[in-house]
Every structure is written in structure tokens, then in C-alpha cells.
Motif scaffolding. Structure first.
Motif, PDB file in Angstrom:
ATOM      1  N   ILE A 225       0.866  -1.131   0.146  1.00  0.00           N
ATOM      2  CA  ILE A 225      -0.112   0.044  -0.020  1.00  0.00           C
ATOM      3  C   ILE A 225       0.893   1.309   0.173  1.00  0.00           C
ATOM      4  O   ILE A 225       0.547   2.233  -0.673  1.00  0.00           O
ATOM      5  N   VAL A 226       1.951   1.329   0.925  1.00  0.00           N
ATOM      6  CA  VAL A 226       2.717   2.248   0.853  1.00  0.00           C
ATOM      7  C   VAL A 226       3.542   2.630  -0.350  1.00  0.00           C
ATOM      8  O   VAL A 226       3.896   3.682  -1.013  1.00  0.00           O
ATOM      9  N   LYS A 227       3.757   1.696  -0.934  1.00  0.00           N
ATOM     10  CA  LYS A 227       4.556   1.740  -2.361  1.00  0.00           C
ATOM     11  C   LYS A 227       3.427   1.999  -3.444  1.00  0.00           C
ATOM     12  O   LYS A 227       4.128   3.057  -4.350  1.00  0.00           O
ATOM     13  N   ALA A 228       2.409   1.595  -3.112  1.00  0.00           N
ATOM     14  CA  ALA A 228       1.353   2.034  -4.385  1.00  0.00           C
ATOM     15  C   ALA A 228       1.169   3.771  -4.435  1.00  0.00           C
ATOM     16  O   ALA A 228       1.150   4.418  -5.273  1.00  0.00           O
ATOM     17  N   TYR A 229       1.170   4.268  -2.905  1.00  0.00           N
ATOM     18  CA  TYR A 229       1.098   5.561  -2.857  1.00  0.00           C
ATOM     19  C   TYR A 229       2.268   6.311  -3.296  1.00  0.00           C
ATOM     20  O   TYR A 229       2.124   7.373  -3.918  1.00  0.00           O
ATOM     21  N   GLY A 230       3.631   5.701  -3.322  1.00  0.00           N
ATOM     22  CA  GLY A 230       4.689   6.082  -3.666  1.00  0.00           C
ATOM     23  C   GLY A 230       4.540   6.393  -5.250  1.00  0.00           C
ATOM     24  O   GLY A 230       5.012   7.303  -5.808  1.00  0.00           O
ATOM     25  N   TYR A 231       4.347   5.264  -5.810  1.00  0.00           N
ATOM     26  CA  TYR A 231       4.172   5.124  -7.317  1.00  0.00           C
ATOM     27  C   TYR A 231       3.228   6.517  -7.811  1.00  0.00           C
ATOM     28  O   TYR A 231       3.354   6.979  -8.767  1.00  0.00           O
ATOM     29  N   TYR A 232       2.003   6.781  -6.952  1.00  0.00           N
ATOM     30  CA  TYR A 232       1.041   7.884  -7.259  1.00  0.00           C
ATOM     31  C   TYR A 232       1.789   9.167  -7.118  1.00  0.00           C
ATOM     32  O   TYR A 232       1.806   9.794  -8.050  1.00  0.00           O
ATOM     33  N   GLY A 272      -1.014  -5.980  -2.664  1.00  0.00           N
ATOM     34  CA  GLY A 272      -1.507  -5.788  -1.385  1.00  0.00           C
ATOM     35  C   GLY A 272      -2.788  -6.541  -1.153  1.00  0.00           C
ATOM     36  O   GLY A 272      -2.795  -7.359   0.037  1.00  0.00           O
ATOM     37  N   VAL A 273      -3.687  -6.680  -2.170  1.00  0.00           N
ATOM     38  CA  VAL A 273      -4.943  -7.604  -1.909  1.00  0.00           C
ATOM     39  C   VAL A 273      -4.567  -9.062  -1.740  1.00  0.00           C
ATOM     40  O   VAL A 273      -5.055  -9.788  -0.889  1.00  0.00           O
ATOM     41  N   LEU A 288       4.341 -15.016  -3.149  1.00  0.00           N
ATOM     42  CA  LEU A 288       5.315 -15.156  -4.336  1.00  0.00           C
ATOM     43  C   LEU A 288       4.852 -14.664  -5.512  1.00  0.00           C
ATOM     44  O   LEU A 288       5.509 -13.924  -6.136  1.00  0.00           O
ATOM     45  N   ILE A 289       3.668 -15.046  -5.834  1.00  0.00           N
ATOM     46  CA  ILE A 289       2.972 -14.192  -7.099  1.00  0.00           C
ATOM     47  C   ILE A 289       2.983 -12.898  -7.094  1.00  0.00           C
ATOM     48  O   ILE A 289       3.207 -12.251  -7.925  1.00  0.00           O
ATOM     49  N   GLY A 290       2.468 -12.434  -5.999  1.00  0.00           N
ATOM     50  CA  GLY A 290       2.451 -10.675  -5.585  1.00  0.00           C
ATOM     51  C   GLY A 290       3.682 -10.171  -5.883  1.00  0.00           C
ATOM     52  O   GLY A 290       3.909  -9.253  -6.689  1.00  0.00           O
TER      53      GLY A 290
END
Length: 976
Positions: A225-232, A272-273, A288-290
Motif C-alpha cells: 500500500i505504501v509503495k502504491a502511494y509512492g508510485y502515485y 496488497g490484496v 510469491l505471485i504478488g
């Protein structure tokens, strides 16, 4: 007989006493080692209070404490929760054999005695390390809290610039810190699971328990989730990308990287999901997939795909693909560098003034600066230091009203030279020799008959000529490069200066500068700070004494306002009877969307602007009283959003320019460092058409430095050396900007401004013809403006480098310079002054002569270059007379030339190009004849036979005078 329980209890009591003793001793050692740090902290507070800036000290400290405290506590709580969960989660399988893992065994024993100690200590130590570093973000935090709109919107995301400047930097820090904190917590948690047996390195049972997998999945989900916000947020950072032809989001960024980052936001959320779903499934497949999908797509979308687009789509058609983004960059950069409102004027830079026409520019020519501040420094030192314990650290160029006339002046402050005191005793260093004394003022456009400055204010005791600025408070306690501390107003009288009889004129400080040593505690604190017990025990120091700890005005200002950047050239001003120092302070950011980073290659190494930025404003003028050290921060650009944010954080610190006295305001000049940056950038960014900008055919660069100093030196070069000190490369350095009094075309009144010249961009700077002249003006400090005088395109007009070359190419002048530059004498060429005369252009350069053994530069000649004509005479009036054939009232040396002309029976109103002076040296006559010959050839080519005949007649008359005034016939060969 002792009961065993009593023995155990006494041993326990003894052990506790030992622990207490150890802790007390450790606390005392820490306290002793921290005493100096505490003293520095306390005395800094006292200093901020003494200069009425307690709000800066307090709010800066609170901002740092808030950040360090919040992030430390935040990390500690998160870490403790995670470790508590890990510690409480017991495995359902048999424990590991303790004999096979000593670390696990010791942890088990420790946990039995202190069940919470390990996780608390681990969380606390990690929190102090990770959280305390957040205090370094205090500037970003302050700006984040006090965001001010720019009322300008970026063209890509259509958001106000304030988001990028004030919000985005701190938000990106939050993302980086959160990601790092979660990674550390993940590592700590994994380690604790290993210690309590939930992760095993051996045995037949599963190595990781399902509950551990669930816990790790929660942490990984948070990381995603943190990484997603970072990409944003990274999407917005594309507006400051450096991957395109210019800075800002270019074609590849917009068409490849921006969609990739948007997709990565959803991929990170998807990962994250998967981690959340794995909380129930408690397996390895979904994590591992994620992770695999996340890493693979980050590589493909974030690196490989943009590289393909750049190589195969953009590069083959860059001139077309990048044009819209170049246009964005031009607009943003001109705004960021304050180049939007440069006043452009057409400037012919021609040479068509008649002999009588030159008189119309008498006021301009009378204000031409001859003295260079750098070259004149040894002269001022030799003539006006007076005593060994005084010196002039630097000289400043300014303009003052002298007898009602605006006059360029050279101003020097007589500072204390503590390294050259009669004795280096503690009393001398810190109590008796505490300050400099007085100032020296000389017109920069006047030279005495002996080649020295004509001092208006000089000597000790001070003496002033008519028109000199009034100085009623001459003591100088605060100045440039003024290290160490002094204690003023002690029982020891302080020396002002010594009179010829040898007696000292003494004083006691009566100002408010420094920190009053009003208590033993304050004395002890300063004694600890400086490691000097004399401050505490000296009987000469009483409760009215004042310790001045920051006497260097640059250090003082930087410590008082660390959120500003300061220029490299503070200068003194005499106003209202006192001496003040003026410093230019700047606000900058590197976050302006599409702004090009400033080219700082031509700045002084000591400039605070030697940094990466794409927005700059000279927002503040800092005025420091040389007697009290009191600083006043005047806001010179109230439209700047950054300074408005700092005004909100530090109320009462900044004052409007309207509160500055008129006497001071009249000396607010255009800041040199800002002018250098703006001129360097304007060379490219005067072009507003994106296509022309890309082709760079109309780009300019700063003129090569025509060089000061030895006349035999080539154009000045900047040499780059390696770590061993050996030169590895060199390039011709740019001409430094010059402060001078000049009159712009279409103006009748002279202004004091700063000047720079442009030439076309070319390989190895072969092209040196003048393309434009940039002038920076400051009308009272509140109206700073730039004027660009643009020469006609396609015409050959000599730039400063070519003008300098014409000087050395004149045989007669070169011969005379060679004669002066020998037998213990050394010739130094001064700055080449650019002098606009309406739509005409002239260069003026002083020539100094100094002894090689004892440097005392004196102006012995003045060189004038007007088109192809070059003249050198002992005075400016004489050189102008050589070229134009008339004497100009008010110009330096006019009286000498007029007297010589009258003695020769000639009239100053004659229209002949040159009126020779009886007894002139042959080299001067040859120079005049050569110039006349060139004029005659030009007249012949243009078909003006009358002017051609007039020039030929003048040559004949000139040579006739020469033959009659010498004992032998001189043979002269004209060029051609």
C-alpha cells in the motif's frame, strides 16, 4: 546461623546496589561529557534572544522535536505491536533442541526473567535510530504546514505549483520513511519469530508456522500500500524529470512512464490484496505471485518500455516530439529565474558620434568607473591601514551623492586584524582590541596626479572632504571574516586608534550587541563553550560586559536564518551616520514543474546559490548594524510564496521594505549572484520559440573574460584539477559582471547597475562579437529590473574580448606597456568597462603600474576603445581627446588636458578629429595617426571625400607637430 533465604536476599540487595551505583556513575559520565553541548545549546539560545530572534530558535527547535518525537513514537508503537504479536504467538510444534541453537536457548532463558524487555529495547533502539533522523526534514515540514498558492498551474497535471513546492517533498519523505520503517519492522519481527521457535532452520516439522505467514502477509500488504502511494506521487515528480532534451516531463515521460506508474499503482494495490487474502490461506503461493509480478512489471514498465520509446520513437524525431515540452520548459524556466519581464531594447552599438556630439554624453563619461575594487585593495591597504592591527578585508563599489552629484565610489571598512596585534595576550585578543574603526571613501571615477585615489573620507583620526558621507558611529564590531569572540564594555578600555604621539584613543562599548554576562552561570556557560576559564575568572569582566560570539556578519546571518541562502558579496553602506552591512538572501526550490535547473558554473565558490535549484528569488535584504550586530530582515519580494510561508512560521522576524530608511534604501543594488545566474540562463532562454530553442542557432553565452592583471595573459581560463592537484581540463572563463554608473539608451539620467555582455555560442568560444548587453538595476531595492540591450543580428560588433585584443594589437600601446612593465614595475590591466553612449558603444580600461617588490597599484594610463579606434593617455579626458578631438568638462583629467591645450594655443571647440598637444610622446602621436588613418579609409570607402580630406589634413598636422617638437625626425609608418 544464617538462613539461606537471608543470604539470597542480601545477595540480591547487593546486586541491586551495584546496579544503582553503575547507573549513577554512567549518568554522571554522560552528564560531564554533555556539559559542553549543553553550554553551546544554552549560549545559542542567549544569542538568539540578544538579537531578538528567539522565535526562530524556538520554532525551529520545536519543528525538529515534533518530527523526531512523532516519528520515533510512531515507529516505537508499530514495532512494539508487531513484536508483541510475534512474542505472544506460540508455536504448536515441539520446540527446537536448545543444545543445537545457543542463541534461541539464551533468548528463552532471558524471556523467563524479563518477558517484555527484549521487544521493548529492540523497538526503542530502532525507533531512536529511524525516528530521530526525521528532524532533518524540518524545512520541508514548515513549508508543508504553511503552503501558499503560486497562482500558476503546471501544464501536465493542472495543479498549482504550491503542491509541487510545498506538499510533494514532505509527502515523498513520508513514503520513503514509512517504507523503510516497515522493512525494519519486518526484519525485527522475523528475527523474533526465529528466536521464539516459530521459524526453524531444521527439523521435520514445517519451518514457518501458518500464523507467522499470516503476520508477514499483513506487513507485506502494508508495504504494498505504501509503495502504491509512492508510485502515485512519483507521477507528479515527472514534472522535474531530467530524462528529456530539457527538464520536465518530456515525451517519453508522458507517453510511457506516466502510464506505467499509473499501472504500477494498481499492480501494487493488487499485490496488497493478495497479501491480505493470504492472511486466511497462510501459504507461500500468493505472496510469491504478488512479489514476483510486482518486481517483473516494475522492471518492464518502469525501465525497459520507456527506454524502447526513447530510443525508437523520440530520438529519430526529437525536434518534433519534444517541442511541446520544450515550450513548457521555456515558460516555467523564465518564471523560475525571473526572466519573464526583461525589458528588451534595440541597441545599435555603433560608432558615429561626431567630435562635438560626444559632449552630449559628458554626464555619462564623467561617471565612468576607473578604480577596480579588487586591484585597488592593496592600494587602500598600504595608504589607509594606518596600523598593523587594521586592514581592509574587501572593497565595495557603490554610488553616493557627492556635492549633489551621483558619483561612483570605492568604499572600504577598516576592520580589526586580530592576527596582527602587537601582542597575542588574552586581554589584547578579547578585551582591548575589540573592533575596527572608520571607513575610507574615494570616488571611483577620479585619480590624483600621482595615480592614487582621491580620498574623501580617510585617515585616523578621520578627516573628511566636502561631500563625503557623514560618519558619526565609526566603531566596527561586526564585519567580514571576523572570527573568534570579544568581550566589550569590560573594565579594560578598548582601543579605537592611536594618535601620532603614540597615545591611544580609547572607548567603552555602549551598544546592545552580544550577550550580557550578567551572571556567573552565563559566564560559566561561555567558558565551557570556548574552553576558556578566563571568561569566568577574569576580574576585568563584570556584569555589564557583553560577549560577542558571532562577529562575522555572514556566519551571523546564516545561523540566524538557516532556511535562507546567502550571496557571496556583502557590502557596506554608510547611512544616517552609521556603518551597515547589506547581504542578499534568497529563497530557492528544485521542485518547480518543468523548470530548468540553474547553471551555477559562473558563480563564486563561496556563494550560497551553489546548489541545485530551478526557482530563485532575492526575497530578503539583510541589513546588519556594524556597531550593534543587530540584523533586520527586509522582504524585498513580497510576492514570493516561499518567503510568505516563512513569514507565517516566524512572525515578527521580517519587515517590509517600506520600513527601511530612505538613506539605506538608496543603496540597495541589484544582487550579483542572482544576476550571474540570470544572465547565464538568459543566454538560452531569451529565445521563446520552442523550435528556435531546440536548434540553438540564436543562443548566446557570456562573453569570455578579457582578463585582468598581466597584459601578456590570454583570455582568463578556469582550470579543473584532479585529487592530486594536476590540471585535467580548462575552459575560458566568463567575464565577471561589473557594477558601474551608466546611462541607458533612451534615458538622460545615469543609473548605478550591474553589467554583463553576451556573445554567440560557439565551439571553443571562437565567436566574440557582441550580441547583447544585460543590465541589472535596482531602484531603491523594491523595483529590481533587468534590461537587455540587443545588437542588430548579423552585424559585427566587437565584444569585450575583441576590444581587449584591439588594445594589445596597437603597436604604439603595446610598446608603451612593455616599457612600463619592466625594471621592477608590473603592469596590471583593470576591468574593461562597457559604456553605452546612446546608440553607441565605448570601452574604457584603466592601466595600473605597481612595484613587483611592494604592491601599490597606481593608475598611470586610461585606455579607450571606440570601434576600431584605440587611445591611451594618462587621463580619461586625454584619451577621449585623442579620439574625438575635444575636451569634455567634468571627465577625469579634463583640467590637465584643457591646460595642455591652452598652453599649445589650441581651442577645445575645434572640430578636427585630434588636437595634438605639444611635447607629446611619439608613441601617443603614432597611435593618434593610426586611428586617423583608419577613419580616413572608412570615409573613402563610404564616398565622403570631404571627411577623408579632413582626416588626411589632420594626420599631416599631427606629424608636423611631432617633427617640430622633437630634436630629431621621427619616421612613422601608418598601417595599411
Amino acid at each position: 546461623m544464617r538462613v539461606p533465604g537471608d543470604i539470597v536476599q542480601r545477595r540480591g540487595d547487593s546486586s541491586k546496589r551495584q546496579v544503582v551505583i553503575v547507573l549513577v556513575v554512567a549518568a554522571l559520565v554522560v552528564l560531564i561529557l554533555s556539559l559542553r553541548g549543553i553550554a553551546v545549546f544554552y549560549t545559542d539560545y542567549l544569542w538568539f534572544r540578544s538579537i531578538n530572534l528567539s522565535v526562530v530558535w524556538r520554532n525551529t527547535l520545536f519543528a525538529k522535536l515534533e518530527l523526531a518525537g512523532a516519528f520515533t513514537v510512531g515507529f516505537f508503537v508499530l514495532s512494539l505491536i508487531s513484536l508483541t504479536i510475534a512474542d505472544k504467538m506460540q508455536t504448536q510444534v515441539p520446540p527446537v533442541d536448545a543444545n543445537k541453537d545457543e542463541l534461541v536457548a539464551r533468548y528463552g532463558q532471558s524471556k523467563e526473567r524479563h518477558p517484555r524487555l527484549l521487544r521493548v529495547l529492540a523497538s526503542l533502539v530502532a525507533a531512536l535510530i529511524v525516528g530521530s533522523g526525521a528532524s532533518a526534514q524540518w524545512k520541508s515540514f514548515i513549508l508543508f504546514q504553511h503552503s501558499v498558492p503560486f497562482h500558476k498551474v503546471d501544464p501536465q497535471f493542472h495543479m498549482d505549483y504550491s503542491f509541487f513546492v510545498f506538499k510533494l517533498p514532505f509527502l515523498m519523505f513520508l513514503v520513503r520513511w514509512s517504507f523503510l520503517a516497515l522493512v525494519i519492522i519486518f526484519i525485527l519481527t522475523t528475527g523474533l519469530y526465529y528466536l521464539n521457535g516459530n521459524i526453524r532452520s531444521q527439523g521435520r516439522a514445517p519451518r514457518v508456522s501458518p500464523k507467522v505467514k499470516a503476520h508477514m502477509s499483513v506487513l507485506l500488504a502494508l508495504l504494498a500500500i505504501v509503495k502504491a502511494y509512492g508510485y502515485y506521487l512519483q507521477r507528479f515528480q515527472l514534472d522535474t524529470s531530467t530524462s528529456g532534451y530539457v527538464e520536465g516531463a518530456a515525451y517519453t515521460d508522458v507517453h510511457a512512464l506516466l502510464p506505467a506508474l499509473t499501472l504500477l499503482v494498481f499492480i501494487s494495490l493488487g499485490a496488497g490484496v493478495l497479501f491480505v487474502i493470504n492472511i486466511r490461506r497462510q501459504g507461500w503461493v500468493l505472496p510469491l505471485i504478488g512479489l514476483g509480478l510486482w518486481a517483473f512489471l516494475s522492471l518492464v514498465l518502469g525501465a525497459i518500455y520507456p527506454a524502447i520509446i526513447q530510443q525508437f520513437v523520440v530520438q529519430p524525431a526529437q525536434g518534433t516530439k519534444e517541442l511541446p515540452y520544450i515550450a513548457r520548459n521555456i515558460e516555467a524556466t523564465r518564471y523560475g529565474m525571473s526572466l519573464e519581464n526583461v525589458q528588451t531594447q534595440n541597441y545599435n552599438a555603433s560608432q558615429n558620434i561626431s567630435g562635438q556630439g560626444i559632449r552630449a554624453y559628458a554626464k555619462t563619461l564623467a561617471g565612468v568607473r576607473l578604480w577596480d575594487a579588487s586591484v585597488a585593495l592593496p592600494t587602500f591597504d598600504k595608504l589607509q591601514d594606518i596600523r598593523s592591527y587594521y586592514h581592509f578585508n574587501s572593497l565595495a563599489v557603490d554610488d553616493y551623492s557627492i556635492d549633489g552629484t551621483k558619483t561612483p565610489i570605492i568604499l572600504g571598512i577598516r576592520q580589526l586584524n586580530s592576527s596582527n596585534l602587537p601582542s597575542q595576550s588574552w586581554v589584547n585578543l578579547h578585551l582591548q582590541y575589540t573592533h575596527g574603526y572608520g571607513a575610507v571613501v574615494a570616488p571611483a571615477n577620479k585619480v590624483n596626479s600621482d595615480g592614487n585615489p582621491n580620498f574623501l573620507l580617510a585617515n585616523l583620526p578621520p578627516s573628511a572632504q566636502s561631500g563625503a558621507p557623514s560618519l558619526t558611529q565609526p566603531q566596527v564590531y561586526y564585519s567580514l571574516n571576523n572570527p573568534g569572540y570579544v568581550i566589550a564594555n569590560s573594565r579594560q578600555p578598548e582601543i579605537d586608534y592611536q594618535v601620532p604621539s603614540g597615545l591611544s584613543v580609547e572607548t567603552h562599548y555602549a551598544g546592545s550587541g552580544g550577550v550580557r554576562l550578567s551572571s556567573t552561570l552565563i559566564k560559566a556557560a561561555f567558558a565551557l563553550r570556548y574552553g576558556d576559564i578566563n571568561i569566568l575568572i577574569s576580574s576585568l569582566v563584570d556584569t555589564n560586559s557583553r560577549l560577542m560570539l558571532r562577529r562575522d556578519i555572514q556566519v551571523e546571518a546564516q545561523d540566524a536564518a538557516p532556511f535562507l541562502k546567502f550571496g557571496s558579496n556583502p557590502y557596506p553602506v554608510i547611512a544616517n551616520g552609521s556603518i551597515y552591512w547589506v547581504q542578499n538572501a534568497y529563497t530557492t526550490t528544485s521542485q518547480l514543474p518543468y523548470g530548468q535547473a540553474a547553471d551555477v558554473s559562473n558563480l563564486s565558490p563561496s556563494s550560497g546559490l551553489n546548489a541545485y535549484f530551478n526557482y530563485v528569488r532575492n526575497s530578503v535584504k539583510v541589513v546588519t548594524n556594524a556597531y550593534t550586530g543587530q540584523m533586520t530582515f527586509y522582504v524585498s519580494d513580497p510576492r514570493d510564496p516561499i518567503i510568505r510561508a516563512y513569514e507565517a512560521e516566524f512572525p515578527g522576524v521580517f519587515k517590509p521594505m517600506s520600513q527601511m530608511s530612505q538613506a539605506l534604501r538608496s543603496h540597495m543594488r541589484y544582487p550579483e549572484d542572482l544576476f550571474v545566474v540570470q544572465s547565464t540562463m538568459y543566454g538560452k532562454y531569451h529565445v521563446t520559440n520552442a523550435s528556435n530553442f531546440y536548434s540553438a542557432g540564436s543562443a548566446w553565452t557570456l562573453s569570455p573574460n578579457p582578463g585582468n592583471g598581466s597584459p601578456s595573459a590570454a583570455l582568463s581560463q578556469t582550470v579543473t584539477t584532479n585529487a592530486a592537484g594536476f590540471p585535467v581540463s580548462s575552459q575560458i572563463s566568463a567575464m565577471p559582471p561589473l557594477y558601474e554608473q551608466l546611462t541607458l539608451p533612451n534615458s538622460d539620467e545615469p543609473h548605478f547597475g550591474i553589467v554583463e555582455a553576451f556573445v554567440p555560442i560557439s565551439q571553443t568560444q571562437v565567436q566574440q562579437n557582441l550580441t547583447a548587453v544585460m543590465v541589472g538595476l535596482s531602484d531603491g531595492g523594491t523595483n529590481q529590473r533587468l534590461v537587455s540591450l540587443v545588437t542588430p543580428s548579423g552585424e559585427q560588433i566587437d565584444g569585450p574580448g575583441l576590444a581587449a585584443a584591439r588594445i594589445t594589437a596597437q603597436t604604439a600601446i603595446s610598446q608603451e606597456i612593455s616599457l612600463l612593465d619592466q625594471h621592477g614595475s608590473q603592469v596590471q590591466l583593470g576591468s574593461l568597462m562597457i559604456v553605452p553612449l546612446g546608440q553607441n558603444l565605448m570601452y574604457v580600461r584603466p592601466l595600473y603600474v605597481a612595484s613587483t617588490q611592494n604592491q601599490l597599484p597606481e593608475i598611470k594610463q586610461v585606455i579607450v576603445v571606440y570601434g576600431t579606434q584605440v587611445a591611451m593617455e594618462p587621463t580619461l579626458a586625454g584619451a577621449l581627446n585623442d579620439i574625438f578631438g575635444v575636451n569634455i568638462p567634468g571627465v577625469q583629467g579634463y583640467n590637465q588636458v584643457a591646460a595642455a591645450s591652452q598652453g599649445n594655443g589650441s581651442s577645445t571647440s575645434q572640430s578636427v578629429p585630434v588636437t595634438p598637444v605639444a611635447g607629446e610622446k611619439s608613441s601617443s602621436v603614432i597611435s593618434k595617426a593610426a586611428n586617423l588613418y583608419l577613419q580616413a579609409q572608412a570615409a573613402l570607402k563610404s564616398g565622403n571625400l570631404a571627411l577623408y580630406q579632413q582626416d588626411i589634413d589632420a594626420i599631416g598636422a599631427l606629424l608636423g607637430v611631432n617633427n617640430s617638437s622633437t630634436s630629431s625626425t621621427t619616421s612613422t609608418t601608418l598601417p595599411g
